[in-house]
Scaffold this motif. Sequence first.
Motif, PDB file in Angstrom:
ATOM      1  N   VAL A 273     -12.626  19.508  23.406  1.00  0.00           N
ATOM      2  CA  VAL A 273     -12.430  18.065  23.502  1.00  0.00           C
ATOM      3  C   VAL A 273     -11.421  17.623  22.441  1.00  0.00           C
ATOM      4  CG1 VAL A 273     -13.528  15.807  23.194  1.00  0.00           C
ATOM      5  CG2 VAL A 273     -14.719  17.594  24.471  1.00  0.00           C
ATOM      6  N   LEU A 274     -10.472  16.787  22.865  1.00  0.00           N
ATOM      7  CA  LEU A 274      -9.533  16.164  21.938  1.00  0.00           C
ATOM      8  C   LEU A 274     -10.039  14.759  21.692  1.00  0.00           C
ATOM      9  CD1 LEU A 274      -5.900  16.748  23.313  1.00  0.00           C
ATOM     10  CD2 LEU A 274      -6.763  17.470  21.085  1.00  0.00           C
ATOM     11  N   ALA A 275     -10.455  14.473  20.472  1.00  0.00           N
ATOM     12  CA  ALA A 275     -11.078  13.172  20.212  1.00  0.00           C
ATOM     13  C   ALA A 275     -10.663  12.638  18.855  1.00  0.00           C
ATOM     14  CB  ALA A 275     -12.592  13.318  20.274  1.00  0.00           C
ATOM     15  N   ALA A 276     -10.879  11.327  18.676  1.00  0.00           N
ATOM     16  CA  ALA A 276     -10.625  10.723  17.374  1.00  0.00           C
ATOM     17  C   ALA A 276     -11.782  11.049  16.437  1.00  0.00           C
ATOM     18  CB  ALA A 276     -10.484   9.218  17.530  1.00  0.00           C
ATOM     19  N   ASP A 277     -11.554  10.907  15.126  1.00  0.00           N
ATOM     20  CA  ASP A 277     -12.634  11.074  14.144  1.00  0.00           C
ATOM     21  C   ASP A 277     -13.735  10.096  14.516  1.00  0.00           C
ATOM     22  OD1 ASP A 277     -10.826  12.685  12.939  1.00  0.00           O
ATOM     23  OD2 ASP A 277     -10.555  11.446  11.143  1.00  0.00           O
ATOM     24  N   GLY A 278     -14.968  10.505  14.378  1.00  0.00           N
ATOM     25  CA  GLY A 278     -16.061   9.560  14.606  1.00  0.00           C
ATOM     26  C   GLY A 278     -16.538   9.506  16.043  1.00  0.00           C
ATOM     27  N   ASP A 279     -15.731   9.969  17.012  1.00  0.00           N
ATOM     28  CA  ASP A 279     -16.212  10.041  18.397  1.00  0.00           C
ATOM     29  C   ASP A 279     -17.310  11.108  18.455  1.00  0.00           C
ATOM     30  OD1 ASP A 279     -14.456   8.152  19.288  1.00  0.00           O
ATOM     31  OD2 ASP A 279     -13.046   9.558  20.203  1.00  0.00           O
ATOM     32  N   VAL A 280     -18.504  10.700  18.863  1.00  0.00           N
ATOM     33  CA  VAL A 280     -19.608  11.666  18.905  1.00  0.00           C
ATOM     34  C   VAL A 280     -19.671  12.303  20.292  1.00  0.00           C
ATOM     35  CG1 VAL A 280     -22.099  11.988  18.640  1.00  0.00           C
ATOM     36  CG2 VAL A 280     -20.885  10.322  17.207  1.00  0.00           C
ATOM     37  N   ILE A 281     -19.508  13.616  20.335  1.00  0.00           N
ATOM     38  CA  ILE A 281     -19.585  14.346  21.602  1.00  0.00           C
ATOM     39  C   ILE A 281     -20.930  15.062  21.603  1.00  0.00           C
ATOM     40  CG2 ILE A 281     -18.380  15.932  23.170  1.00  0.00           C
ATOM     41  CD1 ILE A 281     -16.587  13.651  22.063  1.00  0.00           C
ATOM     42  N   ARG A 290     -10.246  17.313  16.252  1.00  0.00           N
ATOM     43  CA  ARG A 290     -10.128  15.935  15.748  1.00  0.00           C
ATOM     44  C   ARG A 290      -8.673  15.555  15.525  1.00  0.00           C
ATOM     45  NH1 ARG A 290     -14.813  13.484  16.893  1.00  0.00           N
ATOM     46  NH2 ARG A 290     -16.562  14.807  16.328  1.00  0.00           N
ATOM     47  N   LEU A 291      -8.291  14.416  16.105  1.00  0.00           N
ATOM     48  CA  LEU A 291      -6.899  13.973  15.992  1.00  0.00           C
ATOM     49  C   LEU A 291      -6.668  13.029  14.817  1.00  0.00           C
ATOM     50  CD1 LEU A 291      -6.327  13.326  19.783  1.00  0.00           C
ATOM     51  CD2 LEU A 291      -5.169  15.065  18.412  1.00  0.00           C
ATOM     52  N   GLY A 292      -7.762  12.488  14.247  1.00  0.00           N
ATOM     53  CA  GLY A 292      -7.624  11.535  13.149  1.00  0.00           C
ATOM     54  C   GLY A 292      -8.283  10.219  13.493  1.00  0.00           C
ATOM     55  N   SER A 293      -8.109   9.255  12.586  1.00  0.00           N
ATOM     56  CA  SER A 293      -8.788   7.968  12.724  1.00  0.00           C
ATOM     57  C   SER A 293      -8.121   7.086  13.770  1.00  0.00           C
ATOM     58  CB  SER A 293      -8.769   7.253  11.376  1.00  0.00           C
ATOM     59  OG  SER A 293      -9.049   5.882  11.560  1.00  0.00           O
ATOM     60  N   LEU A 294      -8.962   6.338  14.514  1.00  0.00           N
ATOM     61  CA  LEU A 294      -8.439   5.390  15.512  1.00  0.00           C
ATOM     62  C   LEU A 294      -7.599   4.288  14.866  1.00  0.00           C
ATOM     63  CD1 LEU A 294     -11.268   4.673  18.105  1.00  0.00           C
ATOM     64  CD2 LEU A 294      -9.016   5.698  18.512  1.00  0.00           C
ATOM     65  N   ASP A 295      -7.827   4.052  13.575  1.00  0.00           N
ATOM     66  CA  ASP A 295      -7.044   3.037  12.858  1.00  0.00           C
ATOM     67  C   ASP A 295      -5.633   3.525  12.580  1.00  0.00           C
ATOM     68  OD1 ASP A 295      -9.395   1.638  12.729  1.00  0.00           O
ATOM     69  OD2 ASP A 295      -9.919   2.443  10.749  1.00  0.00           O
ATOM     70  N   ASP A 296      -5.400   4.807  12.811  1.00  0.00           N
ATOM     71  CA  ASP A 296      -4.107   5.393  12.458  1.00  0.00           C
ATOM     72  C   ASP A 296      -3.532   6.132  13.668  1.00  0.00           C
ATOM     73  OD1 ASP A 296      -1.920   6.559  11.254  1.00  0.00           O
ATOM     74  OD2 ASP A 296      -3.093   8.068  10.151  1.00  0.00           O
ATOM     75  N   LEU A 297      -2.999   5.358  14.621  1.00  0.00           N
ATOM     76  CA  LEU A 297      -2.457   5.965  15.841  1.00  0.00           C
ATOM     77  C   LEU A 297      -1.264   6.870  15.529  1.00  0.00           C
ATOM     78  CD1 LEU A 297      -2.679   3.056  18.422  1.00  0.00           C
ATOM     79  CD2 LEU A 297      -3.896   5.242  18.505  1.00  0.00           C
ATOM     80  N   ASP A 298      -0.516   6.518  14.476  1.00  0.00           N
ATOM     81  CA  ASP A 298       0.614   7.374  14.093  1.00  0.00           C
ATOM     82  C   ASP A 298       0.110   8.763  13.708  1.00  0.00           C
ATOM     83  OD1 ASP A 298       2.430   5.351  14.533  1.00  0.00           O
ATOM     84  OD2 ASP A 298       2.467   4.694  12.436  1.00  0.00           O
ATOM     85  N   GLY A 299      -1.014   8.788  12.998  1.00  0.00           N
ATOM     86  CA  GLY A 299      -1.615  10.066  12.610  1.00  0.00           C
ATOM     87  C   GLY A 299      -2.075  10.847  13.833  1.00  0.00           C
ATOM     88  N   PHE A 324      -5.868   6.583  24.380  1.00  0.00           N
ATOM     89  CA  PHE A 324      -5.839   5.648  23.254  1.00  0.00           C
ATOM     90  C   PHE A 324      -5.132   4.342  23.590  1.00  0.00           C
ATOM     91  CE2 PHE A 324      -6.214   9.951  21.532  1.00  0.00           C
ATOM     92  CZ  PHE A 324      -7.410   9.812  20.843  1.00  0.00           C
ATOM     93  N   GLY A 325      -4.942   4.046  24.880  1.00  0.00           N
ATOM     94  CA  GLY A 325      -4.364   2.760  25.267  1.00  0.00           C
ATOM     95  C   GLY A 325      -2.852   2.788  25.344  1.00  0.00           C
ATOM     96  N   THR A 326      -2.251   1.604  25.196  1.00  0.00           N
ATOM     97  CA  THR A 326      -0.812   1.488  25.446  1.00  0.00           C
ATOM     98  C   THR A 326      -0.046   0.806  24.311  1.00  0.00           C
ATOM     99  OG1 THR A 326      -1.152  -0.631  26.557  1.00  0.00           O
ATOM    100  CG2 THR A 326      -1.159   1.333  27.954  1.00  0.00           C
ATOM    101  N   GLN A 327      -0.748   0.419  23.246  1.00  0.00           N
ATOM    102  CA  GLN A 327      -0.078  -0.282  22.146  1.00  0.00           C
ATOM    103  C   GLN A 327       0.776   0.678  21.321  1.00  0.00           C
ATOM    104  OE1 GLN A 327      -0.314  -3.667  20.969  1.00  0.00           O
ATOM    105  NE2 GLN A 327      -0.998  -3.911  23.080  1.00  0.00           N
TER     106      GLN A 327
END
Length: 349
Positions: A273-281, A290-299, A324-327
């Motif tokens: 699974v490719l997920a953000a930090d904190g996503d509970v699988i 883990r791809l990093g924090s949702l607050d840091d899309l650049d990361g 992660f959306g379109t923003q």
Amino acid sequence: MKTRVLTVDPHQPDPALIKEAAHVIRKGGLVAFPTETVYGLGANAYDAEAVNRIFAAKDRPATDPIIVHIENRTQIYDVAMTHSSFAAALSDVFFPGALTLVLWRNARIPPSVSAGLETVALRMPAHPVAHALIAAAGVPIAAPSANRFSRPSATTAAHVLADLDGRIDLILDGGAATIGVESTILDLTVDPPVVLRPGGVSIEALREFIPNLQVKAQYLTADNAAPAPGQLLKHYSPRAELYLYSGDDPARTLAALTTAARTWIAAGRRVGVLAADGDVIDSPSVQVARLGSLDDLDGIAAALFARLRELDASGVDIILACDFGTQGVALAIRDRLTRAADGRVINVT
Ligand code: TXA
Ligand code: MG
């Protein structure tokens, strides 16, 4: 052919090493080098034979045109013939950086660079190593991403080596690419201008200069009769089968993904699974990257291809990824994951 790796300081590369790499380019060889988006596989853009070697090394079809990289604004006119009022304005703001402009091709650039098109894609990377290499070579450098065709782009020298060892002359190892997704491609030969690929420069940033900008990233299947260059759906693909989970409600989307993970595992498949930090699988035996924090899309963008390659190398058969959306850069992430998924996008409502 033995592929040599030269380690360079990403901020202040040793001029002697850059000179060596530039010599390889001038002699018609292939050099992989870091840019701030992804690693490029470079050849002298004026040398049709050298450019042919790029296609061969990557197993890239000759129908897929290549971006030409420059290191100063004067070179725009060596590569392109520009009648675009936007070109100068946009290059003032976004060069050097993660924006590629499609303009009319200058006859000095061999048609094969552009897969026979009358246009040419042009970018001025900001990475000091890319800048130094192009300057030392004294010629524009044609460079696609430094991966095997249809594999995820390379964001480290190790990725380049994994895909292209023995097929290219040299790799300049300048560490990990900081943006991690490829440049935004903007076609200025049409009116209104069209974004062909979302990337490191956001649509929002471009709209400030081009309010009527169109976005036309198409997701075509391989059996589509005449796909536009670079618009093949299957791209950036891991070996594992990837499914992208998308939806307005993150909790519901994650729940659907988790249910799918359990089902695949029950069926005896190995699941990543490719997920953000904190996503509970909440599923046993799932390999979570883990791809990093949702607050840091650049990361998240910076980590995307590396995590994808790691999951793949770990031997999973199935990869489930969160959207992660379109923003901002999230649109580029969605584009890459949709292509990696070969269209297997699950909309959770
Ligand atoms: O960030 C990037 O853009 C990286 C770094 C190395 O600069 N390069 C990169 O190149 O991603 P590549 O070849 O993987 O993707 C370039 C895309 C291709 O899919 C191609 O279709 C499109 O650019 N392209 C190139 N020339 C074009 C043209 N004349 N018209 C339309 N699309 C073009
Ligand atoms: Mg590519």
